[in-house]
Design a protein around this motif. Structure first.
Motif, PDB file in Angstrom:
ATOM      1  N   GLU A   1      18.020  -6.889  11.593  1.00 47.25           N
ATOM      2  CA  GLU A   1      18.496  -5.620  11.046  1.00 47.25           C
ATOM      3  C   GLU A   1      19.435  -5.793   9.845  1.00 47.25           C
ATOM      4  OE1 GLU A   1      18.509  -6.407  14.251  1.00 47.25           O
ATOM      5  OE2 GLU A   1      17.914  -4.727  15.543  1.00 47.25           O
ATOM      6  N   GLU A   2      20.495  -6.554  10.050  1.00 45.20           N
ATOM      7  CA  GLU A   2      21.495  -6.687   8.988  1.00 45.20           C
ATOM      8  C   GLU A   2      20.928  -7.432   7.775  1.00 45.20           C
ATOM      9  OE1 GLU A   2      25.964  -8.498   8.633  1.00 45.20           O
ATOM     10  OE2 GLU A   2      25.436  -7.387  10.466  1.00 45.20           O
ATOM     11  N   GLU A   3      20.128  -8.439   8.025  1.00 45.12           N
ATOM     12  CA  GLU A   3      19.524  -9.213   6.923  1.00 45.12           C
ATOM     13  C   GLU A   3      18.661  -8.317   6.045  1.00 45.12           C
ATOM     14  OE1 GLU A   3      16.090 -12.649   6.405  1.00 45.12           O
ATOM     15  OE2 GLU A   3      17.309 -12.636   8.248  1.00 45.12           O
TER      16      GLU A   3
ATOM     17  N   LEU B   1      22.802   1.418   8.096  1.00 46.08           N
ATOM     18  CA  LEU B   1      21.863   0.720   8.974  1.00 46.08           C
ATOM     19  C   LEU B   1      21.884   1.329  10.370  1.00 46.08           C
ATOM     20  CD1 LEU B   1      20.064  -1.718   9.894  1.00 46.08           C
ATOM     21  CD2 LEU B   1      22.215  -3.001  10.198  1.00 46.08           C
TER      22      LEU B   1
ATOM     23  N   SER C   1      19.469   0.754  14.108  1.00 46.53           N
ATOM     24  CA  SER C   1      18.476  -0.106  14.724  1.00 46.53           C
ATOM     25  C   SER C   1      17.756   0.627  15.848  1.00 46.53           C
ATOM     26  CB  SER C   1      19.136  -1.373  15.290  1.00 46.53           C
ATOM     27  OG  SER C   1      18.216  -2.115  16.066  1.00 46.53           O
TER      28      SER C   1
ATOM     29  N   THR D   1      25.821   1.284  11.182  1.00 47.82           N
ATOM     30  CA  THR D   1      26.704   0.331  10.523  1.00 47.82           C
ATOM     31  C   THR D   1      26.616   0.611   9.021  1.00 47.82           C
ATOM     32  OG1 THR D   1      26.377  -1.370  12.210  1.00 47.82           O
ATOM     33  CG2 THR D   1      27.173  -2.104  10.063  1.00 47.82           C
TER      34      THR D   1
ATOM     35  N   ILE E   1      27.322  -0.672   5.266  1.00 51.27           N
ATOM     36  CA  ILE E   1      27.573  -1.881   4.484  1.00 51.27           C
ATOM     37  C   ILE E   1      27.666  -1.496   3.016  1.00 51.27           C
ATOM     38  CG2 ILE E   1      26.765  -4.206   3.940  1.00 51.27           C
ATOM     39  CD1 ILE E   1      25.016  -4.059   6.473  1.00 51.27           C
TER      40      ILE E   1
ATOM     41  N   LYS F   1      31.414  -4.410   5.919  1.00 49.03           N
ATOM     42  CA  LYS F   1      30.696  -3.546   6.851  1.00 49.03           C
ATOM     43  C   LYS F   1      31.640  -2.866   7.832  1.00 49.03           C
ATOM     44  CE  LYS F   1      29.415  -7.247  10.107  1.00 49.03           C
ATOM     45  NZ  LYS F   1      28.277  -7.944  10.767  1.00 49.03           N
TER      46      LYS F   1
ATOM     47  N   ILE G   1      31.332  -0.904  11.499  1.00 50.04           N
ATOM     48  CA  ILE G   1      30.452  -0.658  12.641  1.00 50.04           C
ATOM     49  C   ILE G   1      30.991   0.538  13.440  1.00 50.04           C
ATOM     50  CG2 ILE G   1      29.464  -1.639  14.741  1.00 50.04           C
ATOM     51  CD1 ILE G   1      29.901  -4.411  13.490  1.00 50.04           C
TER      52      ILE G   1
END
Length: 400
Positions: free
Chosen positions: A331-333, A349, A351, A367, A369, A375, A377
């Motif tokens: 997800e973060e990538e 983001l 998920s 989240t 970013i 970031k 959360i």
């Protein structure tokens, strides 16, 4: 702008008091909580029963109710109000206010009020132009009270000129505009997208996704609530606008959303792309309904234009661009990759692996970013609360 505001409406003894009924009705319709205070003379022009019915609250006239032995606490009522609106305000009441006289409940509340005080004069032409009235109005403005200018037209005396009370619709609009100017996003133009796109296969079938549009509509509503001038481009959705000030542009396909976004983005300071735009669309659309014949149906698809990337390529230094990333893995990538490739200021983001996040539901877990890869959360929240968190980030970026 007026929703949830506590407004004290003061009514003085003037023939213009008949307008106060419509004024109270419009304020209540706008979502305000209204308490009416009348001078004893005002009750000769319009009945307290009328105003009590319209405001849905008892009307306040006297300090003391002899029939019940109860005292009407002017200090408590003054503290309750977010706005004190005196309409109509007669020459007599203006003189008392300007000189600190306090011989009725209305003027007692005025002297106790800590909230903004607006006054809408109503009187005959010669009274309005008299040097004493002119001086009293100037004194009240010097005290910080806000004049709602008297209008020009036919007066109760039969004369024509200045002195008539502003129309109720004008007063409500003025209050709304005054409140909006104090909001953190006042007059900032922000573009929002919401919902899915439907890519036609034939006249009755399409390729789409499960986006409900709830997140985008919540963001648009929260931005408008904070003073922004919002344009919402929405794909097919059952969602409806809560705020009539939001400009709604309806589209169906990814191509239509691209056209709308490229048209509106140059005139806006920020854009929040929360729509779930189709990545592929059929190469050809059958002119008639495709009949079920063969065991397999092959549909050739072609990539749609990446709207977020297109806007990122044209983004000016004075503009913000915010995207969403709904992921199922890494997800973060993937979110950071999208942030960089598409020239975004923020990526939001969420998920599909987080319970309660994603399409259709009333909750989301995000989240945020930024372009410096900082970031934030957030826990699982309602989409209304998530919209507030996103708006706070937007305010921080626009007002560093």
């Amino acid at each position: 702008m007026l929703e949830g505001k506590n407004i004290i409406v003061g009514i003085c003894g003037s023939i213009a008091a008949y307008k106060s009924a419509m004024l109270v009705r419009l304020l209540v319709k706008a979502g305000a909580n209204v308490q009416v205070v009348m001078t004893p003379d005002a009750a000769e022009f319009i009945t307290p029963l009328t105003l009590s019915t319209l405001s849905k609250n008892p009307v306040h006239i006297n300090y003391f109710d002899r029939s019940t032995g109860e005292w009407d606490n002017h200090v408590a009522l003054a503290l309750w109000g977010d706005i004190f609106l005196i309409a109509p305000a007669t020459a007599n009441t203006l003189a008392k206010m300007a000189n600190g006289l306090c011989d009725n409940l209305l003027t007692a509340i005025y002297l106790s009020a800590k909230c903004p005080v607006y006054f809408a004069p109503a009187m005959d032409l010669d009274m309005w132009k008299h040097p004493a009235t002119v001086q009293n109005v100037a004194k009240l403005q010097a005290y910080g009270n806000i004049l709602i200018p008297a209008g020009t037209g036919e007066l109760a005396s039969g004369l024509y000129g200045e002195g008539r009370m502003a129309e109720p619709e004008e007063i409500v609009a003025l209050l709304s505009d005054q409140l909006k100017k104090k909001l953190p996003l006042a007059d900032i133009k922000i573009l929002v997208t919401a919902g899915p796109t439907f890519e036609a296969i034939d006249p009755v079938r399409f390729i789409g996704n499960h986006s409900s549009g709830k997140m985008g509509f919540a963001i648009a509503d929260e931005l408008a609530h904070r003073g922004a001038d919002v344009t919402l481009i929405a794909g097919p959705t059952s969602q409806t606008l809560k705020n009539p000030a939001i400009k709604l542009v309806n589209v169906t396909t990814a191509a239509e959303m691209l056209e709308a976004c490229t048209h509106y983005y140059p005139q806006h300071t920020a854009c929040i792309m929360s729509a779930a735009v189709a990545d592929y669309t059929p190469v050809t659309v059958a002119p008639q309904k495709i009949k079920k014949q063969d065991a397999v149906l092959n549909i050739e698809l072609t990539k749609t234009t990446d709207i977020l990337k297109t806007l990122g390529e044209s983004k000016r230094d004075d503009q913000l661009l915010i995207g969403f990333a709904l992921e199922t893995e890494k997800e973060e990538e993937y979110a950071v990759e999208k942030l960089r490739k598409k020239n975004l200021d923020l990526i939001i983001l969420n998920s599909m692996n987080d319970e309660g996040a994603g399409f259709k539901g009333d909750t989301n877990k995000i989240t945020i970013i930024d372009k410096h890869l900082q970031k934030t959360i957030f826990t699982l929240k309602t989409k209304t609360e998530v919209a507030r968190d996103i708006c706070e980030k937007v305010i921080q970026l626009l007002n560093p």
